[in-house]
Design a protein around this motif. Structure first.
Motif, PDB file in Angstrom:
ATOM      1  N   SER A   1       0.844  -1.200   0.000  1.00  0.00           N
ATOM      2  CA  SER A   1       0.000   0.000   0.000  1.00  0.00           C
ATOM      3  C   SER A   1       0.873   1.241   0.000  1.00  0.00           C
ATOM      4  N   GLY A   2       0.366   2.302  -0.556  1.00  0.00           N
ATOM      5  CA  GLY A   2       1.041   3.581  -0.477  1.00  0.00           C
ATOM      6  C   GLY A   2       0.508   4.453   0.648  1.00  0.00           C
ATOM      7  N   ASP A   3      -0.420   3.926   1.437  1.00  0.00           N
ATOM      8  CA  ASP A   3      -1.092   4.701   2.487  1.00  0.00           C
ATOM      9  C   ASP A   3      -0.273   4.657   3.770  1.00  0.00           C
ATOM     10  N   LYS A   4       0.206   5.814   4.197  1.00  0.00           N
ATOM     11  CA  LYS A   4       1.029   5.863   5.413  1.00  0.00           C
ATOM     12  C   LYS A   4       0.230   5.517   6.662  1.00  0.00           C
ATOM     13  N   ASP A   5      -1.109   5.646   6.606  1.00  0.00           N
ATOM     14  CA  ASP A   5      -1.920   5.342   7.785  1.00  0.00           C
ATOM     15  C   ASP A   5      -1.740   3.897   8.236  1.00  0.00           C
ATOM     16  N   LEU A   6      -1.471   2.998   7.299  1.00  0.00           N
ATOM     17  CA  LEU A   6      -1.319   1.589   7.648  1.00  0.00           C
ATOM     18  C   LEU A   6      -0.056   1.318   8.453  1.00  0.00           C
ATOM     19  N   ALA A   7       0.823   2.321   8.575  1.00  0.00           N
ATOM     20  CA  ALA A   7       2.051   2.125   9.359  1.00  0.00           C
ATOM     21  C   ALA A   7       1.735   1.789  10.809  1.00  0.00           C
ATOM     22  N   GLN A   8       0.541   2.127  11.284  1.00  0.00           N
ATOM     23  CA  GLN A   8       0.197   1.790  12.681  1.00  0.00           C
ATOM     24  C   GLN A   8       0.065   0.289  12.881  1.00  0.00           C
ATOM     25  N   LEU A   9       0.009  -0.491  11.786  1.00  0.00           N
ATOM     26  CA  LEU A   9      -0.080  -1.945  11.899  1.00  0.00           C
ATOM     27  C   LEU A   9       1.279  -2.617  12.026  1.00  0.00           C
ATOM     28  N   VAL A  10       2.346  -1.884  11.750  1.00  0.00           N
ATOM     29  CA  VAL A  10       3.668  -2.497  11.629  1.00  0.00           C
ATOM     30  C   VAL A  10       4.119  -3.106  12.957  1.00  0.00           C
ATOM     31  N   THR A  11       4.624  -4.330  12.853  1.00  0.00           N
ATOM     32  CA  THR A  11       5.226  -5.049  13.975  1.00  0.00           C
ATOM     33  C   THR A  11       6.402  -5.827  13.406  1.00  0.00           C
ATOM     34  N   PRO A  12       7.129  -6.582  14.230  1.00  0.00           N
ATOM     35  CA  PRO A  12       8.214  -7.397  13.652  1.00  0.00           C
ATOM     36  C   PRO A  12       7.753  -8.364  12.579  1.00  0.00           C
TER      37      PRO A  12
END
Length: 941
Positions: A152-163
């Motif tokens: 995705s190009g949506d920066k909002d999804l960065a809140q999902l990032v984990t290891p």
């Protein structure tokens, strides 16, 4: 080189874990639509079915499956029409979004159809946004031990990032893992929701905190740790931003609810068996129906290749946003050079064959050179074999350290390297490779300083097509239509992966020969393009020279005071232990502070704390968001949060850095990656020396552990106000150039111009306003943004900007002309010719177009600053060698050079390095570099 030693190549994780691919279809169909030309099913009929977005989606999905060929699960998620809970919660949600263009709307159903034909599951869930579906599936995959890749190009999804969860953007090459999020936004992935709530979301019409921008949001979160902690300390936060925060306190809970990605949606009707993911297992491609689809929509090359069984060269390795500008045909097959190559590979096992090849490479104009090694650690890797190529298709492999019962007798490695050494160290014998800096280190490990590296295909790609992948496999397929063996084909994966030395020599030879000769073949495709453009060629030559200087910086390393870090670790450990004891006392029993299960039992079963939310399985959640909420009212969650924060600092930095000291040198040797940032800036990893936390006292103390050897000091040389000086040069604005030429305080000078005062009458508050205006405008700040930053109304902000442009008309002219030029070309350039592509500069979507316009204004300044620091590195290194000085560059961090300097050379360095940095380019205003000296990096600032 060993395949995974190429940092730009895509390599799977060492562990064997299933992979779940999730594509944000709603994000990509818009981006594909705006990035692609106006394609039609019938090219001769402008009124026929538009197909650009369809083709872009095919390309993107093809590239993604190519990058992750072993993914077992895949789904493409689109927004369903209709309202969601957010519309009910906030009627103005997405109120300003323009309706979908008709030409895109007509492509939605065909896109869904072709995605299914390509073997992907298509999901559209009524009343649930695509982001929430992605969040729920990502957490389900993570819970089952999968690696989750969200495209995705949506920066909002960065809140999902984990290891286990990573966000990638196939259109730009951007990767948002935990380190990527931290580097891009200045906060941890676990803090991204709080970061977004503070900023708000203008695209979705969700307000944030007035006057709070990315820097302030990151600063607050690094100081306080969470939004809840910021709110708890709102009375102590000063200035206009603090006042805005206090005014927004009632709104923030609703803002959080709107911006938070749901991870517990009910998808039972759409994903059968959830949390099991069998219903999104990768399907087979329906070749017959797919070929008919391609014919129907005018993709004749794709249809022909599919029917012939060859696959489309155009679809493989090309992304929809990977255009070099409007003049580039995205879908032509590779040039004639990429036709079938007759392979002539040889294994060298005798001195007679060796001597024949040594004569060939000595006579060759250019030789492809590659190493196969024992390790990815470039400071410790040893050679297993070497490959050489003198023409496309023509290559040889010299096995040197293959073992196993079937391994043939091989030439002795020491003697082979001794015989090759004169050729390797002869600068007149031209060589090329893919990521040559790695191979330089490998040869240096054997006492050989390779000279004559004339070309690096990774850097050629980086200069020509910064927005595309730069791994050899991608380059060979993209430019030549060629594929080959992968490292995993030979060695396997995960726990069953074998060392390259155990690969049968015949298979190893095929792989190694492909590496060397495909590199040479790719060079023949890319080099003519660089030769034909003098400015791009200049940037490429700068990158090649920088690569050699980086090799020397990496090779020397930087000295670490392990005892100091041990003391810091001890202090952190004492506080962590104290927090653990306090938590046990508050809980009334000992428990594992890292166990969600035990925390849940203490919180909800024993202490009866309120349940804030539940997990996908229906159990009370104890994630960080819950802890932060409960910490507002209860001391135990607060202790656990502090314990986690200090534990992360200790584990990531104070404990880990000493373990990264090379035992042979006693120093830390970072790796500087050139082919990563689109602006030309370098990135540092293993360890990342450019992202050491400095916002807290504990973080700043870490820099105190970067020290000089006995009899030496650390010198830091940093460009002053570099981007404003570049703006003065680019804009040719007389008043701005005068301020820098006469050595004035540029912010005071700007305040004097804007407020119509003499410089000595400017107040500190007026200077602060001018500073915000100066830096804001070079980032393309609007009157709305300026009003927010200064805490004033839009009218006053607009008046300030108008006065600024009245006084600095050259700046206004530069901005207007740059946006027009970017729209015409699709890219902007640095002062020295580096190209920075802007795929959304002509987007009909207003906010995205505005974002690209802001980038068009700022990118030339960021990119020029990157070029300047690289030129400075070359100038300083050249002077050190010419003067035979013992001073060594040990780090490069953004606009700063860090040197280890003998005490007897300090005066020379303090005078010479700033002079060299100021003299690397003849801009219309003087460059200025400032130096500091100290026993460690922190005190040198």
């Amino acid at each position: 080189m060993t395949a995974s030693a190429d940092p730009s190549a895509d390599s799977p994780d060492a562990d064997v874990r299933p992979t779940l691919l999730l594509v944000d279809g709603s994000s990509y169909l818009y981006r594909a639509f705006h990035a692609m030309p106006d394609l039609r099913a019938d090219p001769g009929d402008p009124a026929s079915q538009p197909t650009g977005a369809i083709r872009g989606m095919i390309n993107m999905l093809g590239a993604l499956r190519k990058d992750y060929p072993d993914a077992q699960y895949a789904a493409c998620i689109f927004d369903a029409p209709g309202r969601t809970f957010r519309d009910d919660l906030y009627p103005d949600y997405k109120a300003h979004r323009a309706p979908m263009p008709d030409d895109l709307r007509s492509q939605i159903e065909p896109i869904h159809e072709v995605v299914r034909l390509l073997g992907w599951t298509v999901l559209t869930v009524p009343s649930v946004e695509a982001d929430d579906v992605i969040g729920t599936l990502a957490r389900a995959g993570e819970a089952q031990g999968m690696d989750v890749i969200v495209s995705s190009g949506d920066k909002d999804l960065a809140q999902l990032v984990t290891p286990r969860i990573t966000i990638i953007d196939t259109m730009t090459g951007k990767r948002r893992d935990e380190a990527g999020v931290q580097a891009e936004f200045g906060v941890a992935a676990s803090q991204m929701l709080d970061y977004q709530v503070l900023l708000g979301d203008a695209i979705d019409n969700v307000p944030g905190v007035d006057k709070v921008g990315p820097k302030t949001a990151a600063k607050w979160l690094n100081e306080h740790g969470s939004l809840d902690a910021i709110v708890a300390n709102a009375d102590q936060i000063k200035g206009a931003a603090g006042e805005s925060l206090r005014r927004a306190l009632d709104w923030l809970p609703k803002g959080r609810e709107l911006l938070k990605i749901r991870t517990d949606c009910d998808l039972a009707e759409h994903v059968v068996g959830l949390p099991a993911l069998d219903s999104v297992a990768v399907g087979t491609q329906d070749t017959t129906t797919l070929a008919a689809f391609y014919e129907k929509y005018g993709f004749k090359t794709l249809a022909k290749a599919l029917v012939s069984g060859g696959g489309s060269k155009a679809a493989r390795g090309r992304s929809a946003a990977a255009a070099d500008g409007p003049a580039v045909d995205l879908f032509t097959d590779p040039p004639p050079l990429s036709g079938d190559v007759k392979l002539d590979y040889e294994i060298i096992l005798t001195w007679e064959a060796f001597d024949t090849w040594l004569a060939q490479v000595n006579a060759a104009e250019l030789t492809g050179l590659d190493t196969e090694t024992t390790s990815l650690d470039e400071m410790r890797a040893r050679i297993v074999g070497l490959s050489l190529s003198t023409a496309p298709g023509r290559a040889a492999y010299i096995p040197l350290a293959h073992a196993g019962p079937d391994a043939p007798a091989q030439l002795p490695i020491d003697e082979v390297l001794a015989r090759l050494k004169p050729w390797l160290e002869d600068g007149s014998k031209s060589k090329l490779g893919q990521h040559v800096k790695y191979d330089q280190h490998v040869f240096a490990n054997h006492g050989i300083r390779v000279a004559g590296y004339a070309h690096d295909t990774m850097l050629q790609s980086y200069v020509l097509e910064v927005h595309r992948p730069h791994g050899l496999a991608s380059l060979a397929e993209r430019h030549l239509g060629r594929t080959g063996l992968t490292y995993e084909d030979l060695c396997g994966k995960g726990a069953h992966q074998i060392p390259f030395a155990q690969v049968p020599v015949e298979r190893a030879a095929q792989y190694a020969c492909e590496d060397a000769e495909q590199t040479l073949h790719v060079h023949q495709a890319l080099w003519p393009r660089l030769e034909a453009d003098g400015r791009l060629r200049g940037i490429y030559e700068l990158e090649m020279a920088t690569s050699d200087v980086l090799f020397q910086i990496e090779r020397h390393g930087v000295l670490i005071d392990s005892a100091e870090l041990a003391a810091q670790s001890h202090a952190l450990g004492q506080r962590i232990l104290q927090l653990e004891q306090e938590a046990h006392e508050l809980a009334g029993q000992p428990f594992n502070l890292g166990s969600p299960k035990q925390i849940g039992e203490i919180f909800f079963d024993k202490l009866g704390l309120p349940v804030v939310k539940k997990t996908a399985t229906g159990k009370p959640s104890t994630d960080e968001e819950v802890l932060e909420k409960l910490a507002e009212d209860y001391p135990l969650p607060a202790r656990i949060l502090e314990h986690r924060g200090l534990s992360k600092l200790k584990g990531t930095y104070t404990d880990k850095l000493p373990l990264m000291v090379n035992p042979d040198t006693g120093r830390v040797h970072t790796h500087y990656a050139q082919a990563v940032a689109v602006t030309g800036r370098l990135s540092s990893n293993d360890p990342n020396l450019q992202n050491i936390p400095i916002r807290t006292p504990e973080g700043r103390r870490i820099r105190e552990a970067f020290i000089a050897a006995p009899g030496h000091v650390i010198v830091s040389a940093d460009y002053s106000q570099i981007e404003l000086r570049i703006m003065a040069h680019l804009s040719d604005d007389e008043a701005l150039m005068t301020a820098f030429t006469e050595g004035l305080d540029v912010h005071r000078a700007t305040a004097a111009e804007v407020f119509g005062l003499a410089p000595d009458q400017v107040s500190s508050e007026q200077r602060r306003y001018a500073k915000v205006i100066n830096f804001g405008l070079i980032y393309g700040m609007s009157s709305f943004g300026l009003a927010k930053a200064l805490g004033i109304d839009n009218t006053a902000a607009r008046n300030y900007i108008e006065r600024y442009f009245d006084r600095y008309p050259g700046v206004k002219r530069y901005m207007d002309e740059t946006k027009l030029l970017a729209k015409a070309k699709g890219y902007v350039e640095t002062v020295f010719g580096r190209r920075l592509y802007l795929p959304e500069i002509n987007s009909p979507n207003g906010p995205r177009r505005a974002g690209a316009e802001r980038a068009a204004i700022n990118a030339p300044m960021q990119g020029t600053a990157a070029d300047l620091i690289k030129k400075s590195m070359l100038a300083v290194q050249h002077s050190l060698q010419k003067e035979q000085r013992a001073t060594r560059m040990v780090m490069q961090v953004h606009d700063e050079l860090v040197l280890e300097v003998p005490e007897g050379e300090v005066d020379w360095v303090k005078a010479e390095v700033p002079r060299l940095m100021a003299g690397v380019a003849e801009l219309k205003v003087p460059l200025l570099a400032e130096v500091g000296v100290g026993p460690n990096w922190e005190q040198a600032h």
